[in-house]
Write an enzyme that holds these catalytic residues in place. Structure first.
Site, PDB file in Angstrom:
ATOM      1  N   TYR A 181      -5.899  -1.521  13.567  1.00  0.00           N
ATOM      2  CA  TYR A 181      -5.143  -1.886  12.487  1.00  0.00           C
ATOM      3  C   TYR A 181      -5.815  -1.093  11.548  1.00  0.00           C
ATOM      4  CZ  TYR A 181      -2.493  -4.519   8.908  1.00  0.00           C
ATOM      5  OH  TYR A 181      -1.673  -4.767   7.846  1.00  0.00           O
TER       6      TYR A 181
ATOM      7  N   ASP B 131      -4.631 -11.498   2.492  1.00  0.00           N
ATOM      8  CA  ASP B 131      -3.228 -11.464   1.661  1.00  0.00           C
ATOM      9  C   ASP B 131      -3.180 -11.316   0.189  1.00  0.00           C
ATOM     10  OD1 ASP B 131      -2.812 -12.355   4.390  1.00  0.00           O
ATOM     11  OD2 ASP B 131      -2.243 -14.515   3.940  1.00  0.00           O
TER      12      ASP B 131
ATOM     13  N   GLU C 125       4.143  -8.826  14.066  1.00  0.00           N
ATOM     14  CA  GLU C 125       2.922  -9.880  13.643  1.00  0.00           C
ATOM     15  C   GLU C 125       3.617 -11.143  13.038  1.00  0.00           C
ATOM     16  OE1 GLU C 125      -0.348  -6.584  12.475  1.00  0.00           O
ATOM     17  OE2 GLU C 125       0.539  -7.952  10.773  1.00  0.00           O
TER      18      GLU C 125
END
Length: 265
Positions: A171, A57, A46
């Site tokens: 994911y 994040d 990634e």
């Protein structure tokens, strides 16, 4: 067909996909880190794009994004970085991890064109809901790029819909909240993953909070592999000065190699 869709990736057990931020601490170092991760056993990579207002994040990845943006990194330079990495021997699949605003700022068609030229195999956009991903998904499909989807414990009612359009791999977000090292995970994970895997035939990988060999062993027992970001980015941050200067970079790359080798052995 992207590298994520061929059997050498799709049928692999215990997939390991590391995340790094392009341009942290500089692009030359990022390329060398990518090549080191490939040598250490990564099945894909990634490749993060720094963004000023990231949704998913945690503080470690945000700090990496800040460092990269100070170095002038942006989505187009990040894509060009993959092209340079390919020239230097990077062969594993690469997934561009970005947010929708940088994509729209350049233009979806232009970004996909640049990604194809750089031999990028997948695109992951955490703030793009599946229900609104149709146009970008079509562009990706026409360019043989897999648009990766995220699912979470809270996505139970939408898992079938998300799984029906997903490509490359799914994911699975292990925890509520943002990225970052964690010690404990939900007891609902095994049953939820078992249910999810009845809805798809592509690999299901777990990310968010994976930082130890014990985590990797556990998640490999209930999924198809893991994604490791913050724990790796911490090592990159700790070795920032060594990584910036090519003369001293080798020792830092060796530390990254040792961390990954221990993690997935």
């Amino acid at each position: 067909m992207s590298r994520l869709q061929i059997s050498s990736f799709r049928d692999q057990k215990n997939l390991f996909v590391p995340y790094i931020m392009a341009g942290d601490p500089n692009l030359e170092a990022s390329i060398d880190i990518a090549l080191t991760l490939q040598e250490s056993g990564a099945h894909a990579l990634e490749w993060g794009v720094p963004f000023s207002d990231p949704l998913a994040d945690g503080p470690v990845i945000q700090a990496a994004g800040d460092r990269a943006r100070k170095n002038g990194m942006n989505i187009l330079k990040a894509i060009d970085g993959v092209k340079e990495a390919r020239k230097k021997g990077l062969e594993i699949p690469v997934i561009l991890f970005t947010y929708i605003n940088p994509v729209l700022a350049v233009g979806e068609e232009e970004i996909i064109k640049k990604m194809r030229e750089a031999e990028i195999d997948g695109l992951l956009v955490p703030d793009l809901p599946t229900e609104e991903s149709g146009p970008l998904r079509e562009l990706c499909g026409n360019a043989n790029i897999s648009l990766i989807s995220l699912v979470a414990l809270s996505s139970l009612e939408r898992m079938e819909k998300i799984s029906s359009v997903s490509e490359g791999f799914l994911y699975f977000v292990s925890s509520y909240g943002v990225t970052g090292v964690r010690e404990n995970f939900s007891e609902k994970l095994p049953d939820t993953l078992e249910y999810l895997k009845t809805k798809t035939d592509i690999p299901v990988l777990i990310g968010f909070g994976v930082s130890k060999k014990e985590h990797v062993n556990y998640f490999n027992s209930i999924s198809d592999g893991v994604i490791v970001g913050s724990a790796l980015v911490k090592i990159i941050a700790k070795n920032e000065k060594q990584l910036i200067h090519e003369k001293y970079r080798k020792d830092a790359l060796n530390e990254i190699n040792e961390f990954v080798t221990e993690l997935i052995s």
